[in-house]
Design a protein around this motif. Structure first.
Motif, PDB file in Angstrom:
ATOM      1  N   ALA A  49      40.367  36.611  38.680  1.00 19.49           N
ATOM      2  CA  ALA A  49      39.336  36.163  39.613  1.00 19.49           C
ATOM      3  C   ALA A  49      37.958  36.550  39.112  1.00 19.49           C
ATOM      4  O   ALA A  49      37.778  37.594  38.492  1.00 19.49           O
ATOM      5  CB  ALA A  49      39.576  36.796  40.978  1.00 19.49           C
TER       6      ALA A  49
ATOM      7  N   TYR B 136      41.289  29.616  43.209  1.00 14.16           N
ATOM      8  CA  TYR B 136      42.709  29.551  43.550  1.00 14.16           C
ATOM      9  C   TYR B 136      43.417  30.900  43.595  1.00 14.16           C
ATOM     10  O   TYR B 136      44.559  30.978  44.049  1.00 14.16           O
ATOM     11  CB  TYR B 136      43.439  28.561  42.640  1.00 14.16           C
ATOM     12  N   SER B 137      42.730  31.948  43.188  1.00 13.96           N
ATOM     13  CA  SER B 137      43.327  33.275  43.397  1.00 13.96           C
ATOM     14  C   SER B 137      42.988  33.794  44.803  1.00 13.96           C
ATOM     15  O   SER B 137      43.489  34.825  45.227  1.00 13.96           O
ATOM     16  CB  SER B 137      42.849  34.257  42.329  1.00 13.96           C
ATOM     17  N   HIS B 138      42.152  33.035  45.514  1.00 13.82           N
ATOM     18  CA  HIS B 138      41.745  33.425  46.870  1.00 13.82           C
ATOM     19  C   HIS B 138      42.281  32.486  47.948  1.00 13.82           C
ATOM     20  O   HIS B 138      42.518  32.908  49.075  1.00 13.82           O
ATOM     21  CB  HIS B 138      40.223  33.488  46.959  1.00 13.82           C
TER      22      HIS B 138
ATOM     23  N   ARG C  43      44.979  28.802  48.460  1.00 13.29           N
ATOM     24  CA  ARG C  43      45.998  27.983  47.793  1.00 13.29           C
ATOM     25  C   ARG C  43      45.596  26.524  47.630  1.00 13.29           C
ATOM     26  O   ARG C  43      46.220  25.791  46.881  1.00 13.29           O
ATOM     27  CB  ARG C  43      47.315  28.074  48.556  1.00 13.29           C
TER      28      ARG C  43
END
Length: 195
Positions: free
Chosen positions: A2, A44-46, A48
């Motif tokens: 991230a 997208y790490s936070h 979906r």
């Protein structure tokens, strides 16, 4: 990995701001990535995807709106509680149109049940209505009356739907007063015309 400085909370708050500025329907991962000056993949790490992002905004907004309403009605009962509730609801909807729209997003029952904001909204509404001594199923019917009236009014107001020169706030006050009188004189279930 991230991007430094990005957190899920920061992403959701930025999405809520974007909703107010551009409309809830325009909240996308791509639009948010542009706002942060990053590629979509960085988000997208936070979240979906867009559905998850919008759900998170809905949960955030529901909690924020409920906090305002709960603070407004604290220590009040009956008509005073209803007026405070109604005015806080209307103010939030007008000040935060995108966030308010997010609170109308249909959520799956498990997500809604796990949400502090949605749970407290129900608790606050039912607590406010206790002053009118309603029991089920009348209580649920009264909640539906209030929600549909408040939502209908603020939605029309936000869209400029009231073209008459009469001051909109004056109409709002009369409507809330009429709701108070209706709640005070609510016909008990099983009364003629019920069912």
């Amino acid at each position: 990995m991230a991007r430094a400085g990005l957190t899920t909370d920061r992403v959701v708050r930025a999405a809520a701001e974007l909703a107010d500025e551009a409309g809830f329907g325009n909240v996308t991962v791509s639009a948010l990535a542009r706002r942060f000056g990053v590629k979509d993949a960085s988000l997208y790490s936070h979240v979906r995807g867009v559905a998850d992002l919008r759900t998170r905004v809905a949960l955030f907004a529901a909690e924020e709106k409920t906090e305002r309403i709960t603070a407004a009605v604290a220590g009040r009962a009956g008509r005073d509680a209803l007026v405070a509730f109604a005015d806080a609801y209307r103010r939030y909807a007008l000040e935060h149109p995108g966030r308010y729209a997010a609170t109308q997003l249909p959520l799956d029952p498990e997500t809604a049940a796990a949400s502090v904001g949605y749970r407290r909204a129900v608790e606050t509404t039912y607590a406010m209505l206790r002053g009118y001594h309603l029991r089920e199923p009348d209580l649920t019917d009264a909640v539906r009356l209030l929600r549909s009236t408040f939502h209908g009014f603020v939605s029309l107001e936000a869209q400029g739907g009231f073209g008459h020169p009469r001051e909109v706030t004056a109409s709002w006050g009369r409507i809330v007063e009429s709701l108070h009188r209706t709640l005070e004189n609510w016909p008990a279930s099983g009364a003629p015309g019920d069912g």
